[in-house]
Design a protein around this motif. Structure first.
Motif, PDB file in Angstrom:
ATOM      1  N   VAL A 130      35.503  23.960  27.746  1.00  9.50           N
ATOM      2  CA  VAL A 130      36.850  23.395  27.652  1.00  9.50           C
ATOM      3  C   VAL A 130      37.841  24.463  27.222  1.00  9.50           C
ATOM      4  O   VAL A 130      38.934  24.602  27.797  1.00  9.50           O
ATOM      5  CB  VAL A 130      36.863  22.205  26.660  1.00  9.50           C
ATOM      6  N   TYR A 131      37.478  25.253  26.210  1.00 11.55           N
ATOM      7  CA  TYR A 131      38.375  26.313  25.742  1.00 11.55           C
ATOM      8  C   TYR A 131      38.550  27.405  26.804  1.00 11.55           C
ATOM      9  O   TYR A 131      39.639  27.959  26.970  1.00 11.55           O
ATOM     10  CB  TYR A 131      37.848  26.918  24.443  1.00 11.55           C
ATOM     11  N   ILE A 132      37.470  27.711  27.512  1.00 15.47           N
ATOM     12  CA  ILE A 132      37.545  28.752  28.545  1.00 15.47           C
ATOM     13  C   ILE A 132      38.486  28.332  29.680  1.00 15.47           C
ATOM     14  O   ILE A 132      39.336  29.104  30.117  1.00 15.47           O
ATOM     15  CB  ILE A 132      36.137  29.061  29.095  1.00 15.47           C
ATOM     16  N   THR A 133      38.330  27.089  30.158  1.00 23.07           N
ATOM     17  CA  THR A 133      39.189  26.623  31.252  1.00 23.07           C
ATOM     18  C   THR A 133      40.641  26.486  30.794  1.00 23.07           C
ATOM     19  O   THR A 133      41.567  26.685  31.582  1.00 23.07           O
ATOM     20  CB  THR A 133      38.693  25.279  31.803  1.00 23.07           C
ATOM     21  N   PHE A 134      40.839  26.175  29.505  1.00 21.21           N
ATOM     22  CA  PHE A 134      42.203  26.125  28.960  1.00 21.21           C
ATOM     23  C   PHE A 134      42.862  27.501  29.049  1.00 21.21           C
ATOM     24  O   PHE A 134      44.010  27.630  29.495  1.00 21.21           O
ATOM     25  CB  PHE A 134      42.173  25.644  27.512  1.00 21.21           C
ATOM     26  N   VAL A 135      42.128  28.530  28.648  1.00 27.65           N
ATOM     27  CA  VAL A 135      42.664  29.899  28.706  1.00 27.65           C
ATOM     28  C   VAL A 135      42.925  30.307  30.153  1.00 27.65           C
ATOM     29  O   VAL A 135      43.973  30.901  30.476  1.00 27.65           O
ATOM     30  CB  VAL A 135      41.697  30.891  28.025  1.00 27.65           C
ATOM     31  N   LEU A 136      41.976  30.000  31.038  1.00 27.85           N
ATOM     32  CA  LEU A 136      42.149  30.353  32.453  1.00 27.85           C
ATOM     33  C   LEU A 136      43.363  29.652  33.061  1.00 27.85           C
ATOM     34  O   LEU A 136      44.112  30.262  33.832  1.00 27.85           O
ATOM     35  CB  LEU A 136      40.880  29.982  33.241  1.00 27.85           C
ATOM     36  N   GLY A 137      43.554  28.373  32.722  1.00 27.44           N
ATOM     37  CA  GLY A 137      44.724  27.644  33.219  1.00 27.44           C
ATOM     38  C   GLY A 137      46.017  28.241  32.724  1.00 27.44           C
ATOM     39  O   GLY A 137      46.994  28.378  33.484  1.00 27.44           O
ATOM     40  N   THR A 138      46.042  28.633  31.454  1.00 28.32           N
ATOM     41  CA  THR A 138      47.250  29.249  30.880  1.00 28.32           C
ATOM     42  C   THR A 138      47.566  30.575  31.558  1.00 28.32           C
ATOM     43  O   THR A 138      48.713  30.851  31.932  1.00 28.32           O
ATOM     44  CB  THR A 138      47.067  29.471  29.371  1.00 28.32           C
ATOM     45  N   VAL A 139      46.531  31.407  31.711  1.00 26.58           N
ATOM     46  CA  VAL A 139      46.724  32.725  32.346  1.00 26.58           C
ATOM     47  C   VAL A 139      47.191  32.570  33.792  1.00 26.58           C
ATOM     48  O   VAL A 139      48.072  33.311  34.254  1.00 26.58           O
ATOM     49  CB  VAL A 139      45.417  33.547  32.271  1.00 26.58           C
ATOM     50  N   ALA A 140      46.618  31.608  34.525  1.00 35.26           N
ATOM     51  CA  ALA A 140      47.011  31.394  35.918  1.00 35.26           C
ATOM     52  C   ALA A 140      48.473  31.001  36.028  1.00 35.26           C
ATOM     53  O   ALA A 140      49.210  31.500  36.893  1.00 35.26           O
ATOM     54  CB  ALA A 140      46.127  30.314  36.547  1.00 35.26           C
ATOM     55  N   TYR A 153      34.086  15.929  35.853  1.00 36.45           N
ATOM     56  CA  TYR A 153      34.277  17.018  34.880  1.00 36.45           C
ATOM     57  C   TYR A 153      35.577  16.765  34.116  1.00 36.45           C
ATOM     58  O   TYR A 153      36.491  17.591  34.127  1.00 36.45           O
ATOM     59  CB  TYR A 153      34.318  18.376  35.590  1.00 36.45           C
ATOM     60  N   HIS A 154      35.631  15.630  33.459  1.00 36.18           N
ATOM     61  CA  HIS A 154      36.875  15.134  32.847  1.00 36.18           C
ATOM     62  C   HIS A 154      37.490  16.136  31.872  1.00 36.18           C
ATOM     63  O   HIS A 154      38.663  16.529  32.014  1.00 36.18           O
ATOM     64  CB  HIS A 154      36.595  13.809  32.131  1.00 36.18           C
ATOM     65  N   ASP A 155      36.730  16.573  30.878  1.00 30.78           N
ATOM     66  CA  ASP A 155      37.310  17.383  29.815  1.00 30.78           C
ATOM     67  C   ASP A 155      37.715  18.782  30.286  1.00 30.78           C
ATOM     68  O   ASP A 155      38.777  19.285  29.920  1.00 30.78           O
ATOM     69  CB  ASP A 155      36.315  17.492  28.651  1.00 30.78           C
ATOM     70  N   THR A 156      36.863  19.432  31.096  1.00 26.29           N
ATOM     71  CA  THR A 156      37.215  20.769  31.570  1.00 26.29           C
ATOM     72  C   THR A 156      38.408  20.720  32.525  1.00 26.29           C
ATOM     73  O   THR A 156      39.247  21.626  32.527  1.00 26.29           O
ATOM     74  CB  THR A 156      36.013  21.434  32.267  1.00 26.29           C
ATOM     75  N   THR A 157      38.500  19.660  33.327  1.00 24.31           N
ATOM     76  CA  THR A 157      39.652  19.512  34.221  1.00 24.31           C
ATOM     77  C   THR A 157      40.929  19.327  33.418  1.00 24.31           C
ATOM     78  O   THR A 157      41.951  19.973  33.690  1.00 24.31           O
ATOM     79  CB  THR A 157      39.457  18.312  35.163  1.00 24.31           C
ATOM     80  N   LEU A 158      40.879  18.471  32.406  1.00 25.71           N
ATOM     81  CA  LEU A 158      42.061  18.246  31.570  1.00 25.71           C
ATOM     82  C   LEU A 158      42.456  19.506  30.806  1.00 25.71           C
ATOM     83  O   LEU A 158      43.651  19.780  30.636  1.00 25.71           O
ATOM     84  CB  LEU A 158      41.800  17.110  30.581  1.00 25.71           C
ATOM     85  N   SER A 159      41.483  20.263  30.344  1.00 30.75           N
ATOM     86  CA  SER A 159      41.815  21.484  29.602  1.00 30.75           C
ATOM     87  C   SER A 159      42.496  22.510  30.502  1.00 30.75           C
ATOM     88  O   SER A 159      43.438  23.192  30.087  1.00 30.75           O
ATOM     89  CB  SER A 159      40.548  22.084  28.979  1.00 30.75           C
ATOM     90  N   ALA A 160      42.034  22.600  31.762  1.00 37.75           N
ATOM     91  CA  ALA A 160      42.690  23.511  32.706  1.00 37.75           C
ATOM     92  C   ALA A 160      44.119  23.067  32.985  1.00 37.75           C
ATOM     93  O   ALA A 160      45.048  23.891  33.020  1.00 37.75           O
ATOM     94  CB  ALA A 160      41.894  23.573  34.012  1.00 37.75           C
ATOM     95  N   LEU A 161      44.314  21.750  33.153  1.00 35.59           N
ATOM     96  CA  LEU A 161      45.659  21.225  33.390  1.00 35.59           C
ATOM     97  C   LEU A 161      46.554  21.438  32.182  1.00 35.59           C
ATOM     98  O   LEU A 161      47.750  21.744  32.315  1.00 35.59           O
ATOM     99  CB  LEU A 161      45.583  19.731  33.735  1.00 35.59           C
TER     100      LEU A 161
END
Length: 306
Positions: A125-135, A223-231
Motif C-alpha cells: 500500500v505504501y509503495i503504490t502510494f509513493v508510485l502514484g505520487t511520483v507519477a 486489489y482494493h487497498d493498493t488501488t486506493l493507495s495509488a489513487l
C-alpha cells in the motif's frame, strides 16, 4: 426525486471539476461516495447490454446499466460542461490565483478522505502510494504539445482524457493541456457545440469509458487497498499542478522569441513561487483555500449521513 436531484448536483460538481485543469471529476465522485457505483455502472455497458438493446428489451437494458443512477449524474455533467466553460475561462483569465486556491483546498482535503477508505496499511500500500505520487508529479513536469485538430488525434485525446477524468487525482483537463488540445476542446468546441471536434472526442471518450471502467472495477474488487493507495498518491501529486502561485512558461525559439499558435503564446510548463504574506490578496487566496477544505468536509459528512 430528491435522490435524483442529489445525483444531478454531484454531476454538476464532476463536470465543473473536469473543466478545470488539475482537478479530477473522479475525485469528486470519490469524495461524494459514488465512485464504486459509478465505475460498476460504466462497466455494465457490455455484451449483455448490447444483446438487450438489439432485442429492444428496453426496461431490462435500463436496469442492467443502472440508468436511474447514470442519467441524472451525466445530465449534471453535461449541463456543467456546456454552461461553465465560458465562466471558468473568464475566471481563470481575471482571477487565476483565487480560483486555483479554492481548488487547491478541495484537492488537499480529498487526499485525507480518499486515504480513509484504505482498510489495511501494508508495505504494498505504501509503495503504490509513493508510485502514484511520483507519477502525478512527473506528469506535472511534462511539456505540453501543440494543438492538433486532426480527427484521429482528437479521438486519442478523448480516450486519454476520459480515462483520466474517472481516475481520482488525475485531471482530464490537465491531460488535454499536455496533449495541446485543452483550449480547442474544453473552452471552444464544447461551449460552442462544434461537432467537428466534439464527435471524434466523444468516440474516443466512449472507448476510454468502456475499457478503463472495467479495469478499475476489477482492481477495486480484487486489489482494493493498493488501488486506493495509488489513487491517493495521484491526488497528492496533482497538488503540484494546482498550486496557485505559479507563472506560465511559454515556448520560445533559439533566438528567444515567443513561438505563437494562431496568434497566441504556447504554454510549455509552469514556474512555481512562494506567495508574499504582506499582500492582502494572498490572505484572500488562503481564505478560499480554507473554504475549499471546508466544502469537502461538508460533502463528506453529507455523503456519510445519507
Amino acid at each position: 426525486m430528491a435522490n435524483y436531484i442529489y445525483l444531478f448536483l454531484k454531476g454538476i460538481a464532476m463536470g465543473a471539476a473536469n473543466v478545470i485543469p488539475g482537478v479530477s471529476g473522479g475525485t469528486i465522485a470519490f469524495v461524494t461516495g459514488i465512485y464504486t457505483e459509478f465505475i460498476d455502472s460504466l462497466k455494465a455497458f457490455d455484451l449483455t447490454a448490447l444483446k438487450l438493446a438489439l432485442r429492444f428489451e428496453i426496461r431490462a437494458l435500463l436496469k442492467h446499466v443502472n440508468f436511474a443512477f447514470l442519467f441524472p449524474l451525466f445530465l449534471g455533467v453535461a449541463v456543467s460542461l456546456f454552461s461553465l466553460g465560458k465562466l471558468l475561462d473568464w475566471l481563470f483569465s481575471d482571477y487565476p490565483i483565487l480560483v486555483w486556491s479554492f481548488f487547491f483546498g478541495l484537492i488537499l482535503a480529498s487526499v485525507y478522505y480518499v486515504s480513509e477508505n484504505i482498510r489495511k496499511r501494508t508495505a504494498p500500500v505504501y509503495i503504490t502510494f509513493v508510485l502514484g505520487t511520483v507519477a502525478a508529479l512527473a506528469l506535472a513536469l511534462l511539456k505540453p504539445a501543440e494543438e492538433n485538430p486532426a480527427f484521429l488525434y482528437v479521438a486519442i485525446c478523448g480516450v486519454v482524457a476520459v480515462c483520466s477524468m474517472i481516475l481520482p487525482g488525475l485531471s482530464g483537463s490537465f491531460v488535454l493541456i499536455l496533449m495541446g488540445n485543452y483550449q480547442l476542446v474544453m473552452l471552444q468546441a464544447v461551449p460552442d457545440l462544434n461537432l467537428q471536434v466534439i464527435f471524434p472526442f466523444a468516440i474516443g471518450g466512449g472507448i476510454g469509458f468502456i475499457v478503463l471502467s472495467r479495469a478499475i472495477s476489477y482492481l477495486l474488487h480484487h486489489y482494493h487497498d493498493t488501488t486506493l493507495s495509488a489513487l491517493t498518491g495521484f491526488i497528492l501529486g496533482s497538488l503540484a499542478v494546482i498550486w496557485p502561485w505559479k507563472e506560465e512558461v511559454f515556448l520560445v525559439d533559439d533566438a528567444g522569441e515567443l513561438l505563437l499558435k494562431d496568434g497566441e503564446s504556447i504554454v510549455q510548463g509552469y514556474q512555481w513561487y512562494a506567495p508574499s504574506l504582506s499582500n492582502s490578496g494572498t490572505w484572500i487566496a488562503i481564505a478560499l483555500m480554507v473554504l475549499g477544505v471546508l466544502s469537502v468536509i461538508l460533502l463528506e459528512k453529507t455523503a456519510k449521513s445519507r
